[in-house]
Design an enzyme around this catalytic site. Structure first.
Site, short mmCIF file in Angstrom:
data_model
loop_
_atom_site.label_atom_id
_atom_site.label_comp_id
_atom_site.label_asym_id
_atom_site.label_seq_id
_atom_site.Cartn_x
_atom_site.Cartn_y
_atom_site.Cartn_z
N HIS A 158 1.39 -12.70 -3.45
CA HIS A 158 0.84 -13.26 -4.67
C HIS A 158 1.20 -12.42 -5.90
CE1 HIS A 158 -1.53 -15.93 -2.07
NE2 HIS A 158 -1.60 -16.70 -3.12
N HIS A 216 -0.61 -5.89 9.68
CA HIS A 216 -1.29 -4.98 8.76
C HIS A 216 -2.73 -5.42 8.52
CE1 HIS A 216 -2.50 -2.97 5.05
NE2 HIS A 216 -1.60 -2.04 5.36
N GLU A 247 -6.17 -3.49 9.52
CA GLU A 247 -7.34 -3.69 8.67
C GLU A 247 -7.82 -5.13 8.78
OE1 GLU A 247 -6.45 -2.59 4.65
OE2 GLU A 247 -5.39 -0.77 5.23
N HIS A 279 3.21 2.44 9.76
CA HIS A 279 2.09 1.82 10.50
C HIS A 279 2.43 1.69 11.98
CE1 HIS A 279 -0.55 1.02 7.17
NE2 HIS A 279 0.40 0.38 6.51
#
Length: 333
Positions: A158, A216, A247, A279
């Site tokens: 976005h 993620h 998360e 990650h």
């Protein structure tokens, strides 16, 4: 004989032609009395000057304010990575884009500040989406298809949309900017992805081995619902396919509890991210107590990390390329 410049607009060219045609030839002047010729010549010259006053400003405007020639380009935007060994996956993206669109002008941008800082430290180019679009405008591009290589329509995507909207149509800038959707943007994408993810699995996987695809996640963005929704399509593709995120939900606790209840003994861990970066190395496969691998070990499940990002798979990249094709077609709309 006086000629009218061919580059002038038709209406102004016609006016100037009429003015010029009204000027008598030298022979006509010699056959006319001096008393009649001088007033006639003055009137005709005045008409010519007025016509020139109308046409010259337009000629100048055509030289300075006319539309620039169309020039198309492609901007590839990824989150980026600070892990050097993860970057070949991004090279694979460019290889496939160039194979699909030979001759296209292609540029890169990175939405993560840390990834850009890491590249700059190494002396490599690392533009943000804003800077890359500005640079393309300076290079004379007028139409740019921006392709997101993010996973979901989340915060990063976005932000990219907002950047493209803000930079489209600026004076002497880019006339048209379109943005291709990320990897997981529709039910068709989810169904295709569930099957394409099999291309990341090693042949050593045995019957009864589970596979956890780690994304993620974002506990605050509506697009985080993409991950629980993806579980439906993963289960259809393989009953031992699971999803979890760093998360949000499904959490590491959620997936490890499910595997324990199903008496799974081995779980392959695969990043649901374009690259196997920080990650993947730490949150997924690391030795820290809160990593996915460590939590599986605590429950007696053997973790088998697969450090391959989704962008390393041609089958998965083809989903992104479908979105790029749409963005390129939208440049003409």
């Amino acid at each position: 004989m006086l000629l009218v410049p061919s580059g002038l607009p038709a209406l102004r060219r016609s006016a100037l032609s009429r003015a010029l045609s009204g000027i008598s030839s030298p022979a006509a002047f010699r056959s006319t009395s001096r008393s009649r010729t001088l007033p006639l010549l003055a009137a005709q010259l005045l008409t010519l000057l007025l016509a020139l006053c109308l046409t010259l400003p337009l000629a100048a405007q055509a030289g300075h304010g006319g539309e620039a020639a169309r020039k198309d380009g492609i901007l590839l935007v990824a989150f980026g990575t600070t892990v050097e060994e993860a970057r070949p996956a991004l090279d694979n993206i460019e290889r496939l884009v160039r194979a699909t669109h030979p001759g296209a002008e292609i540029r890169w941008a990175w939405s993560a500040r840390k990834a850009r800082a890491s590249l700059i430290k190494e002396g490599k180019p690392a533009a943000s989406p804003q800077q890359a679009l500005a640079d393309m405008a300076e290079e004379g591009f007028t139409h740019v298809a921006v392709q997101s290589f993010h996973t979901i329509t989340g915060e990063e995507f976005h932000g990219l949309l907002a950047t493209a909207h803000a930079m489209e149509g600026l004076p002497k800038g880019l006339t048209r900017i379109t943005v291709g959707l990320p990897l997981l943007a529709s039910t068709d994408d989810a169904e295709s992805l569930a099957v394409a993810l099999k291309s990341l699995l090693p042949k050593e996987r045995k019957p009864g081995d589970a596979v956890i695809f780690m994304g993620h996640g974002n506990p605050h963005h509506p697009a985080a619902l993409s991950y629980p929704a993806m579980q439906y399509y993963l289960t259809k593709a393989d009953p031992l396919f699971f999803i979890s995120v760093v998360e949000g939900s499904p959490s590491f606790d959620d997936v490890t509890a499910t595997l324990t209840a199903r008496k799974v003994r081995t779980a392959w861990l695969v990043p649901l991210m374009a690259v196997a970066g920080d990650h993947a190395h730490n949150d997924m496969a690391g030795d820290e107590p809160d990593s996915l691998a460590s939590q599986l070990r605590e429950r007696g499940i053997t973790p088998r990390p697969v450090l391959r990002g989704t962008a390393s798979s041609d089958a998965i990249v083809s989903i992104w390329l479908r979105h790029l094709d749409v963005a390129l077609k939208q440049l003409d709309q």
